[in-house]
Design an enzyme around this catalytic site. Structure first.
Site, PDB file in Angstrom:
ATOM      1  N   CYS A 261       0.895  -1.202   0.095  1.00 27.92           N
ATOM      2  CA  CYS A 261      -0.009  -0.157  -0.042  1.00 27.92           C
ATOM      3  C   CYS A 261       0.946   1.131  -0.043  1.00 27.92           C
ATOM      4  O   CYS A 261       1.409   1.373  -0.936  1.00 27.92           O
ATOM      5  CB  CYS A 261      -0.971  -0.142   0.981  1.00 27.92           C
ATOM      6  SG  CYS A 261      -2.330   1.105   1.104  1.00 27.92           S
TER       7      CYS A 261
ATOM      8  N   HIS B 286      -3.618  -5.390   0.645  1.00 28.97           N
ATOM      9  CA  HIS B 286      -3.221  -5.813   2.030  1.00 28.97           C
ATOM     10  C   HIS B 286      -3.136  -7.336   2.230  1.00 28.97           C
ATOM     11  O   HIS B 286      -4.253  -7.736   2.746  1.00 28.97           O
ATOM     12  CB  HIS B 286      -4.110  -4.863   3.193  1.00 28.97           C
ATOM     13  CG  HIS B 286      -3.573  -3.517   3.125  1.00 28.97           C
ATOM     14  ND1 HIS B 286      -2.621  -2.987   4.082  1.00 28.97           N
ATOM     15  CD2 HIS B 286      -4.262  -2.516   2.632  1.00 28.97           C
ATOM     16  CE1 HIS B 286      -2.497  -1.509   3.687  1.00 28.97           C
ATOM     17  NE2 HIS B 286      -3.568  -1.156   2.986  1.00 28.97           N
TER      18      HIS B 286
ATOM     19  N   GLU C  16      -1.812  -8.841   4.503  1.00 28.13           N
ATOM     20  CA  GLU C  16      -1.665  -8.997   5.814  1.00 28.13           C
ATOM     21  C   GLU C  16      -2.899  -8.991   6.949  1.00 28.13           C
ATOM     22  O   GLU C  16      -3.352  -9.290   7.958  1.00 28.13           O
ATOM     23  CB  GLU C  16      -0.783  -7.956   6.685  1.00 28.13           C
ATOM     24  CG  GLU C  16      -0.901  -6.655   6.885  1.00 28.13           C
ATOM     25  CD  GLU C  16      -1.404  -5.904   5.788  1.00 28.13           C
ATOM     26  OE1 GLU C  16      -2.135  -4.745   5.973  1.00 28.13           O
ATOM     27  OE2 GLU C  16      -0.743  -6.141   4.662  1.00 28.13           O
TER      28      GLU C  16
END
Length: 324
Positions: free
Chosen positions: A137, A249, A251
């Site tokens: 990002c 993302h 994660e």
């Protein structure tokens, strides 16, 4: 086992050492990943009592740990020697997402990111040492900004709080990051809303080409914003170095819960986990040793305690590590 020649850079002495903790394939079984910290947002700073200078969202730490690595926080606003030491101590780097500026002259995140990016390339040129770098990002945006000689590659788009699929490039199978992905992971990524997006800026294919970024980077995938009329680049891979970037993302799928848009299906989590496993496996191929001496200068994340930030305000993060 062998020791590389000493390299003197000014007053800084660097000694590259191969470690003995490896398996029959020569892989490093104790990889350490350095995650770059960044400045707090004004609201985060206010809610934590104006006590800290930087933070790392705990989801990035957990993501790397889930792939089998240990984590070292990288502090901002340090002298150049500190970052040269980082490169000598870790097996991989992460530029995380967030809301910091990276173009401002006052940005500690931007200055550290620029220096680390140059040091990663220098390590390859000077020592043939490959240090993998994963940028997400904000980190993705900084990566392309730095490669464009600090010309802004970004334009506004509407892709915050949005889950969507990836549109893979025709030659994605030739890339490292997705060329080895299983068919079920590829199906999840391309046919379901499995990638979590929280960004208001994008790099379009047109801007990518205008800045000649295709010289060093391959477009692995694109995505579309909320209106489905603006295509933007969502995944890239460096053509010569183990550097990878995602505008989305991976994660968040397993470790963030604040927004209903974050995909939590079994398939989406398995697909996201693929990227942690992939990156840590790349770090295992780097046999730089994290020693007792390094641990005193770059302490592992275990020495810090995360704060449950969602108890303080409606943050997109569940937990964060804060540093003074």
């Amino acid at each position: 086992m062998g020791i590389r020649p000493e390299i003197h850079l000014g007053s800084w002495l660097i000694i590259w050492v191969f470690i003995t903790t490896s398996n029959s394939e020569g892989l490093n079984l104790k990889p350490v990943i350095g995650i770059l910290s960044q400045e707090l947002s004004s609201k985060m700073d206010d809610k934590t009592g104006n006590l800290y200078t930087s933070y790392i969202a705990a989801s990035y730490v957990k993501f790397m740990e889930s792939g089998g690595a240990r984590v070292v926080p990288i502090m901002i606003n340090q002298p150049e020697e500190y970052y040269r030491g980082v490169i000598n101590a870790v097996n991989g780097l992460v530029f995380p997402g967030g809301s910091s500026s990276f173009r401002s002259l006052s940005s500690g995140y931007g200055r550290a990111g620029s220096l680390l990016y140059n040091l990663v390339r220098e390590a390859k040129e000077m020592n043939d040492t490959e240090i993998p770098l994963f940028a997400t990002c904000l980190g993705f945006e900084m990566l392309l900004y730095l490669d464009a000689n600090k010309i802004n590659p970004l334009s506004r788009c509407n892709a915050s709080n949005l889950a969507d699929p990836l549109n893979l490039s025709p030659d994605f199978e030739q890339t490292e990051i997705l060329g080895s992905a299983s068919q079920d992971v590829l199906n999840t990524l391309t046919t379901t809303n499995s990638t979590s997006n929280f960004h208001k800026y994008c790099v379009t294919p047109q801007r990518f080409n205008e800045l000649d970024l295709q010289k060093n980077y391959t477009i692995v995938s694109t995505s579309f914003d909320r209106e489905k009329d603006d295509e933007y680049i969502s995944t890239v891979e460096h053509k010569r170095l183990p550097i990878y970037g995602t505008q989305w993302h991976p994660e968040k799928n397993s470790f963030e819960w604040a927004f209903s848009s974050i995909p939590h299906s079994r398939e989406a989590i398995r697909a996201a986990q693929y990227f942690a496993n992939f990156f840590v496996e790349k770090a295992r191929q780097n046999n730089i040793r994290y020693s007792t001496a390094e641990s005193r200068t770059f302490p592992l994340i275990y020495n810090y305690k995360p704060i449950y930030i969602r108890l303080l305000y409606k943050s997109s993060f569940q937990q964060c590590y804060f540093f003074k």
